[in-house]
Scaffold this active site. Structure first.
Site, PDB file in Angstrom:
ATOM      1  CG  ASP A 225      -2.045   1.069   1.099  1.00  0.00           C
ATOM      2  OD1 ASP A 225      -2.053   1.451   0.488  1.00  0.00           O
ATOM      3  OD2 ASP A 225      -2.911   0.919   2.098  1.00  0.00           O
TER       4      ASP A 225
ATOM      5  CG  ASP B  23      -3.099   4.051  -3.084  1.00  0.00           C
ATOM      6  OD1 ASP B  23      -4.294   3.025  -3.207  1.00  0.00           O
ATOM      7  OD2 ASP B  23      -3.354   4.446  -2.410  1.00  0.00           O
ATOM      8  CD  GLU B  24      -5.763  -0.974  -0.893  1.00  0.00           C
ATOM      9  OE1 GLU B  24      -5.176  -1.341  -0.426  1.00  0.00           O
ATOM     10  OE2 GLU B  24      -6.089   0.151  -0.827  1.00  0.00           O
TER      11      GLU B  24
END
Length: 404
Positions: free
Chosen positions: A17, A111-112
């Site tokens: 993350d 983003d993860e």
């Protein structure tokens, strides 16, 4: 003699993350803001925070908060409107890095992502070592930090990455799961929203451990059969879901982050040749031809540009990819500009058997493609780099990263 237990024994799942992703990318672009509160979001009365640096979060600022309220909490914060195109570009590069480690990558958002690294251990070490490797590479190549959770299940890995923030890594081995999970508040469980949490608190269930020791039937009566069963299983660390990769875009390529910034065009040309050769080899090994060639150039200040050109006929010949990539680079007209990274990527792929090959008038019967196929055979027999262009002889062989 007892066998030493590894740091990540029994762990094959990573949850990676990015830390304060949008805000971190903005700080990378504006280094003078480093260490200061930064908010990314809309301005005005209706504006909402989409991301905030940890300096801003210390004042209570968080995502989905009205920007006006965030500024009341943190009046010194810098508010930026954001650049989704830039964030998407950084996200694509990060996901490509993940896929260079394992094909089993399941993005959850920009983003993860979850990664199953069971098949990468022999090459890169155990899951914890792979997690540290990815953290270092993301920082080196993108100038931002990420946090990694390492566990045997997706659920525990995601909780672990949250606890590792910011810029950390946490390993939770199977024997440690109960000790990690049970002290957590019930709100930490997936599927527990405000209403469900309120119900659980009314039942006197404040921690995951409290919930775990309640009979499943009691939870089913209070929450419904599906929700009660789901939460009871999670409370005991049971999560059978596998990492399910999404379908990667139909493109492939490689890029290289230089050990130190370079400003010599000859060095850049040599690296473009290496990357083009590697990319062409991947095309031939997987049976694809490319219609479009693109390059990526990242400067010392992390500014990044891309350029692309569509070919007259699809190809898997390294020399043709290089000629196009070099022409694109030379057309930029850079004058000893310091460069941090270059990449070559091919897109609009078509199956090799479905595209007729364009023969040039007067071309040799056995040309460049046949030479590269012979080099492929030599590489399979004697190892990578057994045959290479003369320009690359004596070179250390760069670490261009495959990106699918």
């Amino acid at each position: 003699m007892a066998r030493e237990v590894g740091r990540a024994e029994g762990c094959t799942v990573l949850h990676v993350d990015m830390d304060a992703f949008f805000a971190s990318v903005e700080v990378r672009r504006r280094p003078e803001l480093a260490g200061t509160p930064v908010i990314v979001g809309g301005a005005g009365n209706r504006g909402v925070v989409t991301s905030a640096t940890y300096e801003a979060r210390r004042y209570g600022v968080h995502a989905a908060m009205p920007t006006a309220r965030a500024l009341r909490l943190c009046p010194t914060a810098t508010v930026l409107s954001g650049d989704m195109a830039l964030y998407a570009e950084v996200s694509r590069a990060v996901m490509a890095l993940f896929r260079s480690v394992t094909p089993l990558v399941e993005p959850l958002s920009m983003d993860e992502a979850f990664l199953d690294v069971a098949g990468a251990g022999r090459r890169l070490g155990d899951a914890a070592e792979i997690g540290e490797f990815l953290r270092a590479r993301v920082f080196d190549e993108q100038g931002i930090t990420c946090s990694v959770g390492v566990a045997g299940t997706k659920f525990v890995a995601k909780l672990a990455s949250t606890h590792a923030k910011p810029d950390g890594l946490l390993v939770v081995r199977p024997p440690e799961v109960m000790g990690f999970l049970h002290p957590l508040p019930v709100g930490a469980l997936w599927g527990v929203g405000p209403k469900t949490e309120e119900t659980l608190l009314r039942l006197g269930l404040r921690t995951v451990g409290d919930l775990a020791h309640v009979p499943a039937r009691t939870l089913q009566r209070a929450l419904g059969a599906a929700a009660g069963t789901h939460l009871h299983e999670l409370a005991w660390g049971r999560d059978p879901r596998r990492v399910v990769p999404d379908e990667p875009e139909r493109s492939t390529g490689a890029e290289e982050t230089f050990a130190t910034d370079v400003d010599d065009p000859r060095v850049v040309h040599r690296e473009l040749l290496r990357l083009a050769e590697r990319t062409a080899g991947r095309l031939r090994s997987t049976g694809w031809l490319a219609r479009t060639v693109s390059i990526k150039v990242r400067f010392a200040d992390f500014t990044t540009i891309t350029r692309s050109r569509t070919l007259g006929a699809p190809t898997d010949v390294g020399q043709e990819l290089y000629d196009t990539a070099r022409a694109l680079y030379d057309a930029l007209g850079l004058d000893r500009t310091r460069i941090r990274l270059v990449g070559v990527r091919v897109e609009r792929l078509v199956p090799a058997g479905s595209a007729p090959r364009q023969l040039e008038l007067g071309a040799r019967e056995h040309g460049r493609r046949e030479a590269e196929l012979a080099a492929d055979r030599a590489a399979r027999r004697f190892g990578a780099g057994a045959v290479r262009p003369a320009t690359l002889l004596g070179s250390s062989g760069g670490s261009g990263r495959p990106a699918r």
